[in-house]
Design an enzyme around this catalytic site. Structure first.
Site, short mmCIF file in Angstrom:
data_model
loop_
_atom_site.label_atom_id
_atom_site.label_comp_id
_atom_site.label_asym_id
_atom_site.label_seq_id
_atom_site.Cartn_x
_atom_site.Cartn_y
_atom_site.Cartn_z
N ASN A 136 -14.80 -49.84 -13.60
CA ASN A 136 -13.61 -49.98 -12.74
C ASN A 136 -12.42 -50.63 -13.43
OD1 ASN A 136 -15.57 -52.22 -12.44
ND2 ASN A 136 -13.90 -53.15 -11.30
N CYS A 321 -10.27 -57.97 -8.01
CA CYS A 321 -10.99 -59.14 -7.50
C CYS A 321 -11.07 -60.25 -8.55
CB CYS A 321 -12.37 -58.78 -6.97
SG CYS A 321 -13.15 -57.42 -7.76
#
Ligand code: PLP
Length: 379
Positions: A136, A321
């Site tokens: 990711n 995140c």
């Protein structure tokens, strides 16, 4: 606005929104209720699961719907006792793996699995291997067939020596689902995580494919829905929207890949004009077409992001995140970047709404801001 952070979140497609609407209000019935109206809702839910499963070459009964990829990863791994996982995995894999005898597998400078390190750590007590299909932060696509071949050989060897410890391969396909043709059988995958939030479906909706014979520990106990592995009233609207979104993504996989290859090529070409020479991360040949991870050594990427935001251009440093916690990316560390390089790294991820004009405008804006930052730092 120019949005270049599709790896963090995709907007829901019109089709997915329209597909879910009836199940929010008029067809709100609990699919387990005994009357005909509820049975129709049950049918719609099972159809949606079949459609989702079809895209990865599976049957509806083989998938467990979850509230997103984090839950699917946790469900996949929480019953294991010795997990080998790629050092670059998403936190939703790393954190549960560490609680279950997790051991890291190294990657090379492009983020590709080190198969020698993997094979050397694949001892007889390993019962789970977790390697995402695509990363990711870098978009790196892993050689999953080669990995599953090594696992098949290890299983055979265990069988011949009378060792009964099972060995499963889990893969998180959250990022890959849009752009990679997936067949769980061809790829030798026992457990596959998929995520609606990355394919223009709703957030908080995902699924875990579970091959026949794989034993899992449920995370929730209750009414026994989803083959007893995920109790709780089914999210019918979410599943129907996911099915619509994933079918659309699947239908346009080749066209989208070409579109993003072209756009990311343009982005790379334009960024080469920046005053500070960009270093593109990962190997282009083994990377999702919509990813442009790039580093401007010595420049503070956080400041670049804030300055671009003022111009309504949105992109990210590493994973959203990790960045929000103020932590340095474990992925960029794993591929051997120095702190200075990590601090100067941006993740550009393209999507549906982007076109050539936007990409050129954004690249020029990035170069301008990078140049200003260089001047500020170097007086
Ligand atoms: N796995 C990968 C590879 C991801 O990119 C993400 C989301 O960023 C997740 C798992 C977690 O997904 P969710 O937050 O939807 O549960």
């Amino acid at each position: 606005m120019i949005y270049l952070d599709y790896a963090a979140a995709t907007p829901m497609s019109e089709k997915a929104i329209n597909a879910m609407k009836p199940y929010l209000a008029e067809d709100f019935f609990n699919p387990s209720a005994p009357y005909l109206a509820a049975k129709k809702v049950r049918e719609a839910y099972e159809d949606a699961k079949n459609q989702i499963a079809h895209v990865i070459g599976a049957k509806g009964n083989d998938i467990i719907m979850t509230a997103g990829a984090t839950e699917a990863n946790n469900l996949a791994l929480s019953g294991a006792s010795h997990i080998l996982y790629l050092i670059t995995e998403h936190d939703s894999v790393r954190n549960i793996a560490r609680a279950h005898g997790g051991e890291e597998i190294a990657v090379d400078k492009n983020g590709i699995i080190d198969l020698k390190d993997f094979a050397s750590k694949l001892t007889d007590d390993v019962d789970m291997v977790s390697v995402s299909l695509a990363n990711n932060e870098l978009g790196t696509i892993q050689p999953i067939v080669e990995i599953s071949e090594i696992i098949k050989k290890a299983r055979l060897s265990r069988l011949e020596r009378g060792i009964k410890t099972p060995l499963y391969l889990h893969s998180d396909a959250s990022q890959a689902l849009n752009l990679v043709n997936i067949s769980v059988a061809r790829m030798g995958i026992d457990l596959l995580t998929i995520n609606a939030a990355k394919v223009y479906g709703p957030k908080g909706v995902g699924a875990l494919y579970v091959a026949h014979g794989v034993k899992l520990h449920p995370l929730t106990l209750g009414g026994g829905q989803e083959n007893g592995l995920r109790s709780g009233t089914e999210n019918v609207a979410g599943a129907v929207a996911f099915a619509e979104a994933i079918a659309d993504a699947h239908e346009h996989i080749n066209g989208n890949r070409k579109k993003y290859e072209k756009l990311s090529e343009i982005m790379r070409r334009e960024l080469l004009d920046c005053f500070v020479e960009p270093v593109f991360l990962g190997s282009r040949k083994k990377q999702l077409a919509n990813f442009v991870p790039v580093c401007f050594p010595g420049i503070d990427a956080e400041r670049i992001i804030f300055k671009l935001e003022e111009q309504e251009i949105y992109l990210s440093t590493g994973a959203a995140c990790a960045a929000s916690k103020g932590e340095k990316s474990h992925v960029l560390k794993a591929i051997g970047l120095s702190d200075k390089e990590i601090n100067g790294s941006l993740r550009i991820s393209l999507g549906e709404g982007n076109n050539e004009e936007q990409v050129v405008t954004a690249a020029k804006a990035i170069c301008k801001v990078v140049g200003e930052e260089y001047a500020r730092i170097n007086g």
